[in-house]
Design a protein around this motif. Structure first.
Motif, short mmCIF file in Angstrom:
data_model
loop_
_atom_site.label_atom_id
_atom_site.label_comp_id
_atom_site.label_asym_id
_atom_site.label_seq_id
_atom_site.Cartn_x
_atom_site.Cartn_y
_atom_site.Cartn_z
N TRP A 1 0.82 -1.13 0.09
CA TRP A 1 0.06 -0.05 0.12
C TRP A 1 0.75 1.34 -0.10
CZ3 TRP A 1 -4.52 -1.05 -1.21
CH2 TRP A 1 -5.32 -2.23 -0.94
N THR A 2 0.44 2.33 -0.56
CA THR A 2 1.10 3.52 -0.59
C THR A 2 0.32 4.47 0.57
OG1 THR A 2 -0.64 4.47 -2.05
CG2 THR A 2 1.25 3.39 -3.18
N LYS A 3 0.99 5.53 0.80
CA LYS A 3 0.51 6.44 1.72
C LYS A 3 -1.08 7.11 1.41
CE LYS A 3 5.10 8.35 3.30
NZ LYS A 3 5.26 7.84 4.38
N SER B 1 0.73 2.29 4.94
CA SER B 1 1.57 2.44 3.91
C SER B 1 2.77 1.61 4.14
CB SER B 1 2.22 3.90 3.76
OG SER B 1 3.18 4.24 2.89
N GLY B 2 3.24 1.01 2.99
CA GLY B 2 4.35 0.00 3.00
C GLY B 2 4.10 -1.48 3.27
N GLU B 3 2.72 -1.70 3.78
CA GLU B 3 2.33 -3.27 4.33
C GLU B 3 1.86 -3.71 3.02
OE1 GLU B 3 -0.24 -3.33 7.44
OE2 GLU B 3 1.41 -2.56 8.92
N PRO B 4 2.30 -5.13 2.90
CA PRO B 4 1.57 -5.89 1.73
C PRO B 4 0.01 -5.79 1.67
CG PRO B 4 3.13 -7.26 2.92
CD PRO B 4 2.91 -6.14 3.90
N ILE B 5 -0.25 -5.61 0.34
CA ILE B 5 -1.79 -5.47 0.07
C ILE B 5 -2.32 -7.14 0.39
CG2 ILE B 5 -1.52 -3.66 -1.50
CD1 ILE B 5 -2.14 -5.72 -3.81
N PRO C 1 -5.36 -5.20 -9.69
CA PRO C 1 -6.12 -4.44 -10.70
C PRO C 1 -5.13 -3.45 -11.03
CG PRO C 1 -7.42 -5.02 -8.65
CD PRO C 1 -6.21 -5.58 -8.24
N ALA C 2 -5.17 -3.20 -12.06
CA ALA C 2 -4.42 -2.04 -12.82
C ALA C 2 -4.77 -0.68 -12.44
CB ALA C 2 -4.43 -2.11 -14.24
N GLN C 3 -6.20 -0.58 -12.06
CA GLN C 3 -6.70 0.92 -11.78
C GLN C 3 -6.01 1.25 -10.14
OE1 GLN C 3 -10.92 -0.06 -11.78
NE2 GLN C 3 -10.90 0.50 -9.57
N TRP C 4 -5.69 0.23 -9.54
CA TRP C 4 -5.17 0.52 -8.02
C TRP C 4 -3.75 1.39 -8.34
CZ3 TRP C 4 -5.92 -4.41 -4.69
CH2 TRP C 4 -7.33 -4.63 -4.25
N LEU C 5 -2.88 0.72 -9.42
CA LEU C 5 -1.59 1.37 -9.50
C LEU C 5 -1.79 2.49 -10.09
CD1 LEU C 5 1.39 0.96 -9.65
CD2 LEU C 5 0.95 -0.03 -12.03
N GLU C 6 -2.82 2.82 -11.06
CA GLU C 6 -2.93 4.01 -11.73
C GLU C 6 -3.52 5.13 -10.87
OE1 GLU C 6 -5.74 2.74 -14.77
OE2 GLU C 6 -4.22 1.66 -15.78
N GLN C 7 -4.22 4.82 -9.92
CA GLN C 7 -4.68 5.61 -9.05
C GLN C 7 -3.86 5.77 -7.74
OE1 GLN C 7 -8.33 3.80 -7.34
NE2 GLN C 7 -9.42 4.19 -9.18
N GLY C 8 -2.58 5.13 -7.69
CA GLY C 8 -1.48 5.42 -6.67
C GLY C 8 -1.87 4.72 -5.38
N LEU C 9 -2.46 3.86 -5.40
CA LEU C 9 -2.68 3.02 -3.94
C LEU C 9 -1.79 2.03 -3.86
CD1 LEU C 9 -6.73 2.67 -4.72
CD2 LEU C 9 -5.65 4.69 -3.39
N ILE C 10 -1.21 1.50 -4.66
CA ILE C 10 -0.37 0.41 -4.65
C ILE C 10 1.14 0.67 -5.30
CG2 ILE C 10 -1.99 -1.56 -4.18
CD1 ILE C 10 -1.25 -2.21 -7.07
N ASP D 1 5.23 -1.22 -5.83
CA ASP D 1 5.99 -2.32 -5.91
C ASP D 1 6.78 -2.16 -4.71
OD1 ASP D 1 8.53 -4.16 -6.49
OD2 ASP D 1 6.95 -4.81 -7.83
N ALA D 2 7.09 -3.41 -3.80
CA ALA D 2 7.71 -3.32 -2.57
C ALA D 2 9.14 -2.84 -2.76
CB ALA D 2 7.69 -4.59 -2.12
N SER D 3 9.69 -3.29 -4.01
CA SER D 3 11.10 -2.72 -4.17
C SER D 3 11.22 -1.44 -4.32
CB SER D 3 11.60 -3.37 -5.74
OG SER D 3 10.88 -2.73 -6.58
N GLU D 4 10.16 -0.38 -4.59
CA GLU D 4 10.28 1.07 -4.67
C GLU D 4 10.14 1.52 -3.29
OE1 GLU D 4 7.17 1.92 -7.35
OE2 GLU D 4 7.90 0.66 -9.16
#
Length: 67
Positions: free
Chosen positions: A13-15, A27-31, A40-49, A51-54
């Motif tokens: 998850w993101t902030k 934030s920072g915890e696994p989904i 879902p791609a929309q979660w990434l597009e919306q900034g909700l998730i 990659d842990a490597s980031e």
């Protein structure tokens, strides 16, 4: 069918996700386990998730660092 994205490592998850849903996300915890590697791609597009490597967890070990 929902478009999905695969994580390089796993999704966390993101902030922004924490702000939108503080009772269930940190934030920072696994989904959620069922979407940990493919979400879902929309979660990434919306900034909700992201990659842990980031995520910068300098000085902290992660379970995935050990296994």
């Amino acid at each position: 069918m929902t478009n999905t994205v695969k994580a390089k490592t796993y999704w966390v998850w993101t902030k922004l996700a924490e702000v939108k849903n503080p009772a269930h996300t940190r934030s920072g915890e696994p989904i959620w386990q069922d979407k940990l590697y493919e979400a879902p791609a929309q979660w990434l597009e919306q900034g909700l998730i992201q990659d842990a490597s980031e995520v910068g967890n300098e000085g902290q070990l992660d379970l995935f660092d050990i296994i």
